[in-house]
Design an enzyme around this catalytic site. Structure first.
Site, PDB file in Angstrom:
ATOM      1  N   LYS A  58       0.829  -1.208   0.000  1.00  0.00           N
ATOM      2  CA  LYS A  58       0.000   0.000   0.000  1.00  0.00           C
ATOM      3  C   LYS A  58       0.863   1.258   0.000  1.00  0.00           C
ATOM      4  CE  LYS A  58      -2.437  -2.695  -0.591  1.00  0.00           C
ATOM      5  NZ  LYS A  58      -2.444  -4.164  -0.586  1.00  0.00           N
ATOM      6  N   ALA A 189      -3.057 -12.763 -13.017  1.00  0.00           N
ATOM      7  CA  ALA A 189      -3.764 -11.470 -12.967  1.00  0.00           C
ATOM      8  C   ALA A 189      -4.716 -11.470 -11.784  1.00  0.00           C
ATOM      9  CB  ALA A 189      -4.517 -11.224 -14.272  1.00  0.00           C
ATOM     10  N   GLY A 190      -4.170 -11.815 -10.595  1.00  0.00           N
ATOM     11  CA  GLY A 190      -4.968 -11.758  -9.363  1.00  0.00           C
ATOM     12  C   GLY A 190      -4.663 -10.456  -8.641  1.00  0.00           C
ATOM     13  N   GLU A 211      -2.226 -14.468 -17.616  1.00  0.00           N
ATOM     14  CA  GLU A 211      -3.235 -15.089 -16.749  1.00  0.00           C
ATOM     15  C   GLU A 211      -3.720 -16.382 -17.407  1.00  0.00           C
ATOM     16  OE1 GLU A 211      -4.922 -14.721 -13.713  1.00  0.00           O
ATOM     17  OE2 GLU A 211      -6.032 -16.472 -14.411  1.00  0.00           O
ATOM     18  N   GLY A 278      -1.040 -17.132  -6.489  1.00  0.00           N
ATOM     19  CA  GLY A 278      -1.736 -17.560  -5.285  1.00  0.00           C
ATOM     20  C   GLY A 278      -0.765 -17.946  -4.185  1.00  0.00           C
ATOM     21  N   HIS A 451     -23.624  15.604   1.773  1.00  0.00           N
ATOM     22  CA  HIS A 451     -23.385  16.066   0.397  1.00  0.00           C
ATOM     23  C   HIS A 451     -22.346  17.173   0.415  1.00  0.00           C
ATOM     24  CE1 HIS A 451     -24.177  17.138  -3.754  1.00  0.00           C
ATOM     25  NE2 HIS A 451     -24.210  18.405  -3.362  1.00  0.00           N
TER      26      HIS A 451
HETATM   27  P1  FAD Z   1       1.144 -14.364   8.117  1.00  0.00           P
HETATM   28  O1  FAD Z   1       0.953 -12.905   7.959  1.00  0.00           O
HETATM   29  O2  FAD Z   1       1.798 -15.101   7.023  1.00  0.00           O
HETATM   30  O3  FAD Z   1       1.934 -14.555   9.469  1.00  0.00           O
HETATM   31  C1  FAD Z   1       2.351 -15.801   9.925  1.00  0.00           C
HETATM   32  C2  FAD Z   1       3.551 -15.603  10.827  1.00  0.00           C
HETATM   33  O4  FAD Z   1       3.837 -16.831  11.479  1.00  0.00           O
HETATM   34  C3  FAD Z   1       4.815 -15.205  10.088  1.00  0.00           C
HETATM   35  O5  FAD Z   1       5.469 -14.164  10.765  1.00  0.00           O
HETATM   36  C4  FAD Z   1       5.657 -16.484  10.096  1.00  0.00           C
HETATM   37  O6  FAD Z   1       7.042 -16.222  10.082  1.00  0.00           O
HETATM   38  C5  FAD Z   1       5.225 -17.062  11.423  1.00  0.00           C
HETATM   39  N1  FAD Z   1       5.422 -18.518  11.561  1.00  0.00           N
HETATM   40  C6  FAD Z   1       5.042 -19.493  10.696  1.00  0.00           C
HETATM   41  N2  FAD Z   1       5.337 -20.706  11.203  1.00  0.00           N
HETATM   42  C7  FAD Z   1       5.914 -20.485  12.407  1.00  0.00           C
HETATM   43  C8  FAD Z   1       6.427 -21.329  13.400  1.00  0.00           C
HETATM   44  N3  FAD Z   1       6.374 -22.661  13.304  1.00  0.00           N
HETATM   45  N4  FAD Z   1       6.977 -20.768  14.511  1.00  0.00           N
HETATM   46  C9  FAD Z   1       7.004 -19.425  14.666  1.00  0.00           C
HETATM   47  N5  FAD Z   1       6.525 -18.574  13.745  1.00  0.00           N
HETATM   48  C10 FAD Z   1       5.969 -19.097  12.631  1.00  0.00           C
HETATM   49  N6  FAD Z   1      -4.447  -8.954   2.860  1.00  0.00           N
HETATM   50  C11 FAD Z   1      -5.329  -7.965   3.093  1.00  0.00           C
HETATM   51  O7  FAD Z   1      -6.315  -8.186   3.822  1.00  0.00           O
HETATM   52  N7  FAD Z   1      -5.168  -6.720   2.556  1.00  0.00           N
HETATM   53  C12 FAD Z   1      -4.122  -6.428   1.754  1.00  0.00           C
HETATM   54  O8  FAD Z   1      -4.008  -5.286   1.286  1.00  0.00           O
HETATM   55  C13 FAD Z   1      -3.179  -7.434   1.478  1.00  0.00           C
HETATM   56  N8  FAD Z   1      -2.117  -7.192   0.690  1.00  0.00           N
HETATM   57  C14 FAD Z   1      -1.197  -8.183   0.469  1.00  0.00           C
HETATM   58  C15 FAD Z   1      -0.127  -7.900  -0.377  1.00  0.00           C
HETATM   59  C16 FAD Z   1       0.817  -8.889  -0.624  1.00  0.00           C
HETATM   60  C17 FAD Z   1       1.987  -8.574  -1.530  1.00  0.00           C
HETATM   61  C18 FAD Z   1       0.694 -10.159  -0.005  1.00  0.00           C
HETATM   62  C19 FAD Z   1       1.716 -11.228  -0.221  1.00  0.00           C
HETATM   63  C20 FAD Z   1      -0.386 -10.447   0.820  1.00  0.00           C
HETATM   64  C21 FAD Z   1      -1.349  -9.459   1.061  1.00  0.00           C
HETATM   65  N9  FAD Z   1      -2.459  -9.703   1.850  1.00  0.00           N
HETATM   66  C22 FAD Z   1      -3.378  -8.705   2.074  1.00  0.00           C
HETATM   67  C23 FAD Z   1      -2.682 -11.016   2.481  1.00  0.00           C
HETATM   68  C24 FAD Z   1      -2.232 -10.942   3.956  1.00  0.00           C
HETATM   69  O9  FAD Z   1      -0.864 -10.588   4.005  1.00  0.00           O
HETATM   70  C25 FAD Z   1      -2.456 -12.289   4.630  1.00  0.00           C
HETATM   71  O10 FAD Z   1      -3.813 -12.672   4.486  1.00  0.00           O
HETATM   72  C26 FAD Z   1      -2.127 -12.196   6.105  1.00  0.00           C
HETATM   73  O11 FAD Z   1      -0.790 -11.803   6.309  1.00  0.00           O
HETATM   74  C27 FAD Z   1      -2.359 -13.537   6.802  1.00  0.00           C
HETATM   75  O12 FAD Z   1      -2.100 -13.404   8.154  1.00  0.00           O
HETATM   76  P2  FAD Z   1      -1.604 -14.647   9.036  1.00  0.00           P
HETATM   77  O13 FAD Z   1      -1.342 -14.081  10.388  1.00  0.00           O
HETATM   78  O14 FAD Z   1      -2.542 -15.755   8.887  1.00  0.00           O
HETATM   79  O15 FAD Z   1      -0.247 -15.109   8.361  1.00  0.00           O
HETATM   80  P1  NAD Z   2      -4.846 -14.691  -6.457  1.00  0.00           P
HETATM   81  O1  NAD Z   2      -5.516 -15.946  -6.124  1.00  0.00           O
HETATM   82  O2  NAD Z   2      -5.521 -13.397  -6.128  1.00  0.00           O
HETATM   83  O3  NAD Z   2      -4.532 -14.611  -8.010  1.00  0.00           O
HETATM   84  C1  NAD Z   2      -3.772 -15.585  -8.660  1.00  0.00           C
HETATM   85  C2  NAD Z   2      -4.071 -15.508 -10.141  1.00  0.00           C
HETATM   86  O4  NAD Z   2      -3.138 -16.311 -10.812  1.00  0.00           O
HETATM   87  C3  NAD Z   2      -5.455 -16.014 -10.503  1.00  0.00           C
HETATM   88  O5  NAD Z   2      -6.084 -15.118 -11.388  1.00  0.00           O
HETATM   89  C4  NAD Z   2      -5.177 -17.359 -11.152  1.00  0.00           C
HETATM   90  O6  NAD Z   2      -6.139 -17.724 -12.119  1.00  0.00           O
HETATM   91  C5  NAD Z   2      -3.825 -17.116 -11.767  1.00  0.00           C
HETATM   92  N1  NAD Z   2      -3.023 -18.308 -11.993  1.00  0.00           N
HETATM   93  C6  NAD Z   2      -2.930 -19.422 -11.217  1.00  0.00           C
HETATM   94  N2  NAD Z   2      -2.043 -20.296 -11.748  1.00  0.00           N
HETATM   95  C7  NAD Z   2      -1.557 -19.693 -12.860  1.00  0.00           C
HETATM   96  C8  NAD Z   2      -0.587 -20.077 -13.838  1.00  0.00           C
HETATM   97  N3  NAD Z   2       0.055 -21.239 -13.743  1.00  0.00           N
HETATM   98  N4  NAD Z   2      -0.325 -19.235 -14.857  1.00  0.00           N
HETATM   99  C9  NAD Z   2      -0.954 -18.034 -14.953  1.00  0.00           C
HETATM  100  N5  NAD Z   2      -1.892 -17.630 -14.057  1.00  0.00           N
HETATM  101  C10 NAD Z   2      -2.177 -18.440 -13.020  1.00  0.00           C
HETATM  102  O7  NAD Z   2      -3.411 -14.783  -5.758  1.00  0.00           O
HETATM  103  P2  NAD Z   2      -2.290 -13.690  -5.566  1.00  0.00           P
HETATM  104  O8  NAD Z   2      -2.527 -12.510  -6.411  1.00  0.00           O
HETATM  105  O9  NAD Z   2      -1.008 -14.427  -5.657  1.00  0.00           O
HETATM  106  O10 NAD Z   2      -2.519 -13.286  -4.052  1.00  0.00           O
HETATM  107  C11 NAD Z   2      -2.371 -14.269  -3.011  1.00  0.00           C
HETATM  108  C12 NAD Z   2      -3.274 -13.958  -1.858  1.00  0.00           C
HETATM  109  O11 NAD Z   2      -2.894 -12.753  -1.210  1.00  0.00           O
HETATM  110  C13 NAD Z   2      -4.705 -13.812  -2.301  1.00  0.00           C
HETATM  111  O12 NAD Z   2      -5.450 -14.813  -1.675  1.00  0.00           O
HETATM  112  C14 NAD Z   2      -5.150 -12.483  -1.811  1.00  0.00           C
HETATM  113  O13 NAD Z   2      -6.329 -12.568  -1.091  1.00  0.00           O
HETATM  114  C15 NAD Z   2      -4.039 -11.992  -0.910  1.00  0.00           C
HETATM  115  N6  NAD Z   2      -3.808 -10.580  -1.252  1.00  0.00           N
HETATM  116  C16 NAD Z   2      -4.759  -9.673  -0.935  1.00  0.00           C
HETATM  117  C17 NAD Z   2      -4.604  -8.351  -1.287  1.00  0.00           C
HETATM  118  C18 NAD Z   2      -5.671  -7.379  -0.947  1.00  0.00           C
HETATM  119  O14 NAD Z   2      -6.520  -7.712  -0.137  1.00  0.00           O
HETATM  120  N7  NAD Z   2      -5.663  -6.186  -1.508  1.00  0.00           N
HETATM  121  C19 NAD Z   2      -3.474  -7.947  -1.973  1.00  0.00           C
HETATM  122  C20 NAD Z   2      -2.523  -8.903  -2.308  1.00  0.00           C
HETATM  123  C21 NAD Z   2      -2.699 -10.226  -1.930  1.00  0.00           C
END
Ligand code: FAD
Ligand code: NAD
Length: 476
Positions: A58, A189-190, A211, A278, A451
Site C-alpha cells: 500500500k 492477474a490476481g 493469466e 496464489g 453532500h
Molecule cells: P502471516 O501474515 O503469514 O503470518 C504468519 C507468521 O507466522 C509469520 O510471521 C511467520 O514467520 C510465522 N510462523 C510461521 N510458522 C511459524 C512457526 N512454526 N513458529 C514461529 N513462527 C511461525 N491482505 C489484506 O487483507 N489486505 C491487503 O491489502 C493485502 N495485501 C497483500 C499484499 C501482498 C503482496 C501479499 C503477499 C499479501 C497481502 N495480503 C493482504 C494477504 C495478507 O498478508 C495475509 O492474508 C495475512 O498476512 C495472513 O495473516 P496470518 O497471520 O494468517 O499469516
Molecule cells: P490470487 O488468487 O488473487 O490470483 C492468482 C491468479 O493467478 C489467478 O487469477 C489465477 O487464475 C492465476 N493463476 C494461477 N495459476 C496460474 C498459472 N500457472 N499461470 C498463470 N496464471 C495463473 O493470488 P495472488 O494474487 O497471488 O494473491 C495471493 C493472496 O494474497 C490472495 O489470496 C489475496 O487474497 C491476498 N492478497 C490480498 C490483497 C488485498 O486484499 N488487496 C493484496 C494482495 C494479496
C-alpha cells in the site's frame, strides 16, 4: 520467565498477534512465538502483512499513484508541474520506514496487553506442549491450556518459473526492486499481479500480465470485472488471458518466457518476472508427532466454524485455515478464538468479509456477485450509480467507475455490493455494516448521506435498486 501459559500463539502475523493481544486483554497469561526475519536479518512481528504484504504494497501504491496523478491529472486542475520525477530509493526508504514503525508498534501493544513476545520457531507437541527454539538456537519446552496456530501462508511456486534467480521473484521480491524494470512480466492477474503490476507500470515499466484463466477477475462480479479491465488497459497493462506459461529461462539479465494461448506458442522477453499465482498454507515443521491436528488435501489445517482443530485445546486461524487469505479475516478469527477461550462470546460472519484491491480506481466488494445470485436461482433487483454523476468524484477529478447494489426481490435484503471507483475500499465499510445488520436497500435509501461525498454513490445505488435514484437515470 514461566514456561507455562494459559495461551500460546504460534505466529505473530495479523491473525496471531491480535489473538495474543485479546487473550491478554481477557486477563489470560499469553506468549506469542514468531520466527519472521526481514531481509536485513532482523526479527520482526507482523508476519507477511506488515513486513512483505499489505503495508509495504500500500505504501508503494500510494507513492506511485501520487506520481501518476501528477502526470495525468494535475494539468486538469491547472497545476503546472512539468518536471515531476520519482526517486525510487526515497520511495523504498519511506516504505521501509512505515514497515519498521508498524512492526515495532506490535511490541508496544504486546507490552500494554501483557503478552510475552518470543522470537524464534514454535512447534506443537502432543499434550498441550510447545517446543520453542529461539533464534540463537536455545530450546525450551512450554505448556499452555490453549494453543493457537497462526502460521500463515507462502507464495505458490511455478515449476516452469522457479524462484532460483534474482530475475524471477515472488511478491516480496517485487516490493523490493531498487529501480524500475524496463520490461516486467507478471504471471497471474490476481490481486498481487494487478496491484504490483500497477505500481511498476505507473513508474514506466512495460508490464505484461499472463493469466491462465480465459476470464479476467473471474471471482469478481463480471460487470465490475469488465469495467476494471478497461481501466487496467488504459493504464497500459498488457493483460493476456488464457496464457499458460511453459518455460521461463534466464538469459543474461533477462528472462525468456514461453507460454501457450488460444493462438499457440508465444514468447516474450522481460527484465524481471513476478510469479503471483496464489499462496499456499505454511505449516513447515509446525506439527510434532501425535498432536491430532489434521491437514486437508490442500495443506490447510482442518478447523470447524469456530477454528477448533480436532485436538483438544488447539485452534488455528488466518491464512493456514480455509477461507479467504485476507488480513482482516485472520484478525477476526484470532480475536474470536481468544474470546471463546476466555468463555466470552465470539463469532466470525464469513458472509461479510470484504475484498479490496488498492488499484486506481479502487475495487471493493462484499457478499454475492450477480452471477452467484443468478446461480442460486434467487429473484433479485439491482441498482447502479456511476461516479461520473457524483459531484465529489468530479471535484476530485476521479469520476470513474460505479457502485452497484444487489438486493433480494422478496424482502429487499442486501445480498452484495460491488464498487469500482475512488476510495472504494473505504466506501465498502458502509455496505459491510449494512449487511452485518441484515439491512434492506430501503434502509440505505432512508439513511442520510452528507453532500457532497463519495458515500452518496451508495445512497444513490440503493435508490436505483427501486428505480428511484435522483442524480442519475435509472437504467439497470
Ligand atoms: P502471516 O501474515 O503469514 O503470518 C504468519 C507468521 O507466522 C509469520 O510471521 C511467520 O514467520 C510465522 N510462523 C510461521 N510458522 C511459524 C512457526 N512454526 N513458529 C514461529 N513462527 C511461525 N491482505 C489484506 O487483507 N489486505 C491487503 O491489502 C493485502 N495485501 C497483500 C499484499 C501482498 C503482496 C501479499 C503477499 C499479501 C497481502 N495480503 C493482504 C494477504 C495478507 O498478508 C495475509 O492474508 C495475512 O498476512 C495472513 O495473516 P496470518 O497471520 O494468517 O499469516
Ligand atoms: P490470487 O488468487 O488473487 O490470483 C492468482 C491468479 O493467478 C489467478 O487469477 C489465477 O487464475 C492465476 N493463476 C494461477 N495459476 C496460474 C498459472 N500457472 N499461470 C498463470 N496464471 C495463473 O493470488 P495472488 O494474487 O497471488 O494473491 C495471493 C493472496 O494474497 C490472495 O489470496 C489475496 O487474497 C491476498 N492478497 C490480498 C490483497 C488485498 O486484499 N488487496 C493484496 C494482495 C494479496
Amino acid at each position: 520467565m514461566s514456561d507455562s501459559f494459559d495461551v500460546i500463539v504460534i505466529g505473530g502475523g495479523p491473525a496471531g498477534y491480535p489473538a495474543a493481544i485479546r487473550a491478554g486483554q481477557n486477563k489470560l497469561t499469553v506468549a506469542c512465538i514468531d520466527e519472521w526475519k526481514n531481509l536485513d536479518g532482523a526479527a520482526a512481528f507482523g508476519g507477511t502483512c506488515l513486513n512483505a504484504g499489505c503495508i509495504p504494497s500500500k505504501a508503494l501504491l500510494e507513492s506511485t499513484e501520487l506520481y501518476h496523478r501528477a502526470h495525468e491529472e494535475f494539468a486538469a486542475h491547472g497545476i503546472k508541474a512539468p518536471d515531476v520525477t520519482m526517486d525510487v530509493a526515497q520511495m523504498q526508504k519511506r516504505k521501509a520506514g512505515i514497515v519498521k514503525t508498524m512492526t515495532q508498534g506490535i511490541l508496544a501493544l504486546f507490552k500494554a496487553a501483557g503478552v510475552t513476545p518470543l522470537q524464534g520457531h514454535g512447534k506443537l507437541l502432543s499434550g498441550h506442549r510447545v517446543e520453542y527454539t529461539a533464534h540463537d538456537g536455545t530450546r525450551r519446552e512450554l505448556t499452555a491450556k490453549n494453543i493457537i496456530l497462526a502460521s500463515g501462508s507462502a507464495p505458490i511456486e511455478l515449476r516452469s518459473a522457479a524462484f532460483k534467480s534474482p530475475q524471477i521473484v515472488d511478491s516480496w521480491g517485487a516490493l523490493e526492486f531498487p529501480s524500475v524494470p524496463k520490461r516486467l512480466g507478471v504471471i497471474g492477474a490476481g490481486v498481487i499481479g494487478l496491484e504490483l503490476g500497477s505500481v511498476w507500470r505507473r513508474l514506466g515499466s512495460e508490464v505484461t500480465v499472463l493469466e491462465a484463466l480465459p476470464d479476467f477477475l473471474a471471482i469478481a462480479d463480471q460487470q465490475l470485472a469488465k469495467e476494471a479491465l478497461r481501466h487496467f488497459k488504459k493504464l497500459g497493462l498488457d493483460i493476456r488471458l488464457g496464457a499458460k506459461v511453459t518455460a521461463a529461462n534466464v538469459a543474461g539479465d533477462a528472462v525468456d518466457v514461453t507460454y501457450t494461448d488460444a493462438k499457440g506458442e508465444q514468447k516474450i522477453t522481460v527484465d524481471r518476472l513476478v510469479v503471483a499465482i496464489g499462496r499456499r498454507p505454511y505449516t513447515k515443521d509446525l506439527l510434532g508427532p501425535g498432536t491430532g491436528v489434521e491437514l486437508d488435501e490442500r495443506g490447510f489445517i482442518k478447523v470447524d466454524h469456530e477454528c477448533r482443530t480436532g485436538a483438544e485445546g488447539v485452534w488455528a486461524v488466518g491464512d493456514c485455515v480455509r477461507g479467504p487469505m485476507l488480513a482482516h479475516k485472520g484478525k477476526e478469527e484470532g480475536v474470536m478464538v481468544a474470546d471463546l477461550i476466555a468463555g466470552h462470546y465470539g463469532e466470525v460472519n464469513y458472509k461479510t468479509v470484504p475484498s479490496v484491491m488498492y488499484t486506481a480506481p479502487e475495487i471493493a466488494w462484499v457478499g454475492l456477485t450477480e452471477e452467484q445470485v443468478k446461480a442460486q436461482g434467487k429473484a433479485y433487483k439491482a441498482g447502479v450509480f456511476p461516479f461520473m454523476a457524483s459531484g465529489r468524484a468530479r471535484a476530485m477529478e476521479q469520476a470513474q467507475g460505479f457502485a452497484k447494489i444487489i438486493a433480494a426481490k422478496d424482502d429487499d435484503e442486501i445480498l452484495g455490493v460491488h464498487i469500482i471507483g475512488p476510495m472504494a475500499g473505504e466506501l465498502i465499510a458502509e455496505a459491510v455494516l449494512a449487511m452485518e445488520y441484515s439491512a434492506s436497500s430501503e434502509d440505505l435509501q432512508r439513511t442520510i448521506h452528507a453532500h457532497p461525498t463519495l458515500s452518496e454513490a451508495l445512497h444513490e445505488a440503493a435508490l436505483a435498486v427501486d428505480k428511484r435514484a435522483i442524480d442519475s437515470i435509472n437504467r439497470y
